[in-house]
Design a protein around this motif. Structure first.
Motif, short mmCIF file in Angstrom:
data_model
loop_
_atom_site.label_atom_id
_atom_site.label_comp_id
_atom_site.label_asym_id
_atom_site.label_seq_id
_atom_site.Cartn_x
_atom_site.Cartn_y
_atom_site.Cartn_z
N VAL A 99 0.93 -1.27 -0.14
CA VAL A 99 0.11 -0.05 -0.03
C VAL A 99 1.02 1.35 0.08
O VAL A 99 1.87 1.30 0.48
CB VAL A 99 -1.02 -0.14 1.37
N LEU B 43 -8.05 -2.03 5.77
CA LEU B 43 -8.11 -1.91 4.42
C LEU B 43 -9.37 -2.51 3.76
O LEU B 43 -10.05 -3.56 4.24
CB LEU B 43 -6.86 -2.91 3.97
N ILE C 203 -11.20 -3.80 0.25
CA ILE C 203 -11.13 -4.13 -1.22
C ILE C 203 -12.33 -4.90 -1.60
O ILE C 203 -12.86 -5.71 -0.85
CB ILE C 203 -9.83 -5.22 -1.49
N PRO D 251 -4.97 -9.40 -4.83
CA PRO D 251 -5.67 -8.35 -5.62
C PRO D 251 -5.51 -8.43 -7.21
O PRO D 251 -4.22 -8.82 -7.68
CB PRO D 251 -5.18 -7.01 -5.06
N ILE E 162 -7.27 -0.11 -3.91
CA ILE E 162 -7.22 -0.63 -2.50
C ILE E 162 -7.72 0.58 -1.58
O ILE E 162 -7.15 1.88 -2.01
CB ILE E 162 -5.64 -0.98 -2.06
#
Length: 350
Positions: A260, A270, A272, A332, A338
């Motif tokens: 990140v 976080l 996502i 990811p 993100i």
């Protein structure tokens, strides 16, 4: 059509502060959705615009005219409620015609306007039926037609689709979207259903505890939620939110390690979205754990893994299959967005 402005609106019920100093401009011709969980103040806000609730302080302006003391009938609004409110002893034609009759519109003009409105919502073949002979979707269209026939400056809709089954809700959403495009009337729509908000709105006002926490287009709210509340509320399935910390350019939590762009910091969440994750065979992937659940939705499979305190959901291919409790790894996708939030304040960090 009309612009609506709420200026420093406060609503109290005794000592309870339901809406604390709300400021909002609803632009002429837009479809604004007030979205939030039960008790967030969205229906109270709509009822104050309608004149069905007194405001404690502040001003409501419609077409730049202060309407605080105007009764609902003089605000040039039409309301559509969750309960259709149709007169059971009247035909569809008479139900639609009734508001015009109250206003003394000539009989010939009433007939023409009822016919024209009924055609817009595809009720022209049902005008001689009574509400008891109609389906739920047809009754809701009668309620819409009764509001449209008056050609008001503003439509106020309070969860009008919540009594319909899932298939009818999809159909009626499309009809509402088309009607707004055709009529161009300023519309304020209250719902707790984020799918309705995303599909219908020009802009969405996400509300929590009487406050607007984010006001923007559906696309912007989905892509850039302002805080943890919005991030978790918008999206189906909702955004993955993982509690951890950032050190040396990596977000770390149990079984999770994701690069990140943030300096060293504790108390970071976080986020996502499931569609931004892919299932991988790489055991060194960003998120590892055991397969907890598989949910086939038709066009895809929702894959949920857990690893101690953390869990994550990814949207995989429809034909994906694996044993429950078997090792599972997610990463990811290339270019995945993100999101980072402060755990204490909930505010967006990046």
């Amino acid at each position: 059509m009309a612009e609506v402005r709420l200026v420093d609106i406060v609503k109290k019920y005794g000592a309870f502060l339901a809406v604390p100093e709300l400021n909002l401009t609803i632009h002429d011709g837009e479809f604004l959705v007030l979205l939030g969980p039960s008790g967030c103040g969205k229906t109270t806000t709509m009822r104050m615009i309608a004149g069905l609730e007194d405001i404690t302080s502040g001003d409501i302006l419609i077409k730049d005219e202060r309407v605080n003391n105007k009764p609902p009938k003089d605000r040039d609004i039409a309301m559509v409620f969750q309960n259709y409110g149709l007169y059971p002893h009247m035909t569809v034609r008479q139900n639609i015609e009734y508001p015009l009759k109250l206003r003394g519109v000539a009989k010939a003009d009433r007939k023409a306007r009822v016919q024209q409105t009924a055609e817009k919502v595809e009720l022209d073949a049902l005008l001689d039926r009574r509400p008891s002979e109609l389906s739920g979707g047809q009754r809701q269209r009668v309620a819409l037609a009764r509001s449209i026939v008056r050609t008001p400056s503003i439509f106020l809709m309070d969860e009008p689709l919540s009594n319909l089954d899932a298939k009818l809700r999809v159909t009626m959403r499309a009809e509402l979207k088309h009607l707004h495009h055709e009529l161009g009337v300023t519309t304020v729509y209250v719902t707790h259903d984020q799918m309705e908000a995303m599909t219908l709105a020009t802009r969405v006002a996400v509300m929590r505890k009487g406050r607007i926490v984010q006001l923007d287009t559906p696309k912007k709210i989905y892509a850039e939620p302002a805080d943890l509340f919005v991030a978790g509320f918008i999206g189906s399935p909702s955004m993955n939110l993982i509690d951890g910390a950032v050190k040396d350019g990596l977000f770390r939590a149990e079984g999770v390690e994701i690069p990140v762009d943030l300096g060293d910091r504790d108390g970071v969440v976080l986020g996502i979205r499931p569609e931004e994750l892919e299932i991988t065979a790489d055991t060194s992937a960003a998120i590892g754990g055991k397969l907890y659940a598989l949910e086939l939705t038709g066009e895809s499979t929702l894959v949920t893994l857990r690893n101690g305190l953390s869990s994550a959901c990814a949207r995989g291919h429809a034909d994906f299959d694996a044993e429950i409790n078997s090792p599972c790894f997610l990463a990811p996708k290339q270019g995945a967005r993100i999101h980072l939030f402060d755990r204490s304040s909930g505010e967006r960090l990046g």
